[in-house]
Write a protein that holds these residues in place. Sequence first.
Motif, PDB file in Angstrom:
ATOM      1  N   VAL A 207     -12.047  16.999   2.555  1.00  0.00           N
ATOM      2  CA  VAL A 207     -10.754  16.657   1.961  1.00  0.00           C
ATOM      3  C   VAL A 207     -10.048  15.707   2.920  1.00  0.00           C
ATOM      4  N   ALA A 208      -9.458  14.664   2.369  1.00  0.00           N
ATOM      5  CA  ALA A 208      -8.750  13.683   3.202  1.00  0.00           C
ATOM      6  C   ALA A 208      -7.642  14.362   4.002  1.00  0.00           C
ATOM      7  N   PRO A 209      -7.288  13.812   5.164  1.00  0.00           N
ATOM      8  CA  PRO A 209      -7.689  12.480   5.638  1.00  0.00           C
ATOM      9  C   PRO A 209      -9.052  12.469   6.323  1.00  0.00           C
ATOM     10  N   PHE A 210      -9.799  11.396   6.072  1.00  0.00           N
ATOM     11  CA  PHE A 210     -11.026  11.123   6.813  1.00  0.00           C
ATOM     12  C   PHE A 210     -11.294   9.618   6.728  1.00  0.00           C
ATOM     13  N   VAL A 211     -12.268   9.167   7.516  1.00  0.00           N
ATOM     14  CA  VAL A 211     -12.598   7.739   7.582  1.00  0.00           C
ATOM     15  C   VAL A 211     -13.883   7.489   6.804  1.00  0.00           C
ATOM     16  N   LEU A 212     -13.862   6.466   5.948  1.00  0.00           N
ATOM     17  CA  LEU A 212     -15.060   6.026   5.238  1.00  0.00           C
ATOM     18  C   LEU A 212     -15.366   4.593   5.664  1.00  0.00           C
ATOM     19  N   ALA A 213     -16.474   4.424   6.387  1.00  0.00           N
ATOM     20  CA  ALA A 213     -16.906   3.087   6.790  1.00  0.00           C
ATOM     21  C   ALA A 213     -17.822   2.543   5.707  1.00  0.00           C
ATOM     22  N   TRP A 214     -17.367   1.537   4.999  1.00  0.00           N
ATOM     23  CA  TRP A 214     -18.107   0.966   3.870  1.00  0.00           C
ATOM     24  C   TRP A 214     -18.836  -0.279   4.366  1.00  0.00           C
ATOM     25  N   LEU A 215     -20.108  -0.104   4.735  1.00  0.00           N
ATOM     26  CA  LEU A 215     -20.900  -1.209   5.253  1.00  0.00           C
ATOM     27  C   LEU A 215     -21.308  -2.150   4.125  1.00  0.00           C
ATOM     28  N   ARG A 216     -21.409  -3.428   4.430  1.00  0.00           N
ATOM     29  CA  ARG A 216     -21.793  -4.452   3.454  1.00  0.00           C
ATOM     30  C   ARG A 216     -20.980  -4.321   2.170  1.00  0.00           C
ATOM     31  N   SER A 217     -19.696  -4.130   2.342  1.00  0.00           N
ATOM     32  CA  SER A 217     -18.813  -3.934   1.189  1.00  0.00           C
ATOM     33  C   SER A 217     -18.750  -5.158   0.286  1.00  0.00           C
TER      34      SER A 217
END
Length: 250
Positions: A207-217
């Motif tokens: 459940v947020a908050p958390f970090v999502l690293a979206w590679l090659r977005s």
Amino acid sequence: MTNQMTGSSPWRYLLTDGENEVLFRAAEVVGFFGVRSGDSWGTFDLVGELVGPLDRVEQSEEAELVVVDQGGNWLGAYFVGAPAITVVTTGDGNDARLRVKGFRPAWPGEAVEAVWSRWWSGRPQEAGAWVSYTDSEKTAWLEVARLHSRFHVSVEKSGPFVLDGRVVVDVPSFYCALGEAINGPGGYYGSTLDGLADCMAGGFGPVAPFVLAWLRSEVARSHLGANSERDYFAEIVHLLAEHGVEVRLE
């Protein structure tokens, strides 16, 4: 909930009552998966063996069709309302063929049955098994992953989570990739914007908050963004941020 038989099992389906008691074990189901005319009432057969007294099966007021893997682990389940259960034929010992008539708001298609068959050896151990699927197959994968989430307890993680953007080429693939980024291979974290919002509210892993690293977005942006009729990419990013997810577009 965790349910498991001992040893290797030949059964692919179970019919249970409202208290999760097993009524019938089946190696085959006939007529449950496939295209229907829109009628919520349907009839299907189960081929296998009776578990317990016959009258307990026929008098059951609630039923679920449970999909199991070769180890007997419960993968997912479908509720069947107002079931009318009859024994069509019997064979040696407890061998029998059951006929079940009941109600479902929506019946699963053949593509869903195919995905369950691929999960027969167990929940996927590596991410991306769905990458080469068609849109309908990826949508079926998402249904299987959603139903499986009921029986699979996700390990609580705080992130950051890494989304491989190279495989996000349409809407279903985004949700397939996001589910696995957050909850591992075969994981689920929504299949629509509303479903994603529900998952971020709790009950489906982090459940947020958390970090999502979206590679090659940029791959997803090119398929879901400004070049399409609807900027679904921007809607996703906005919804995630609105719920406290820090999205790092890389």
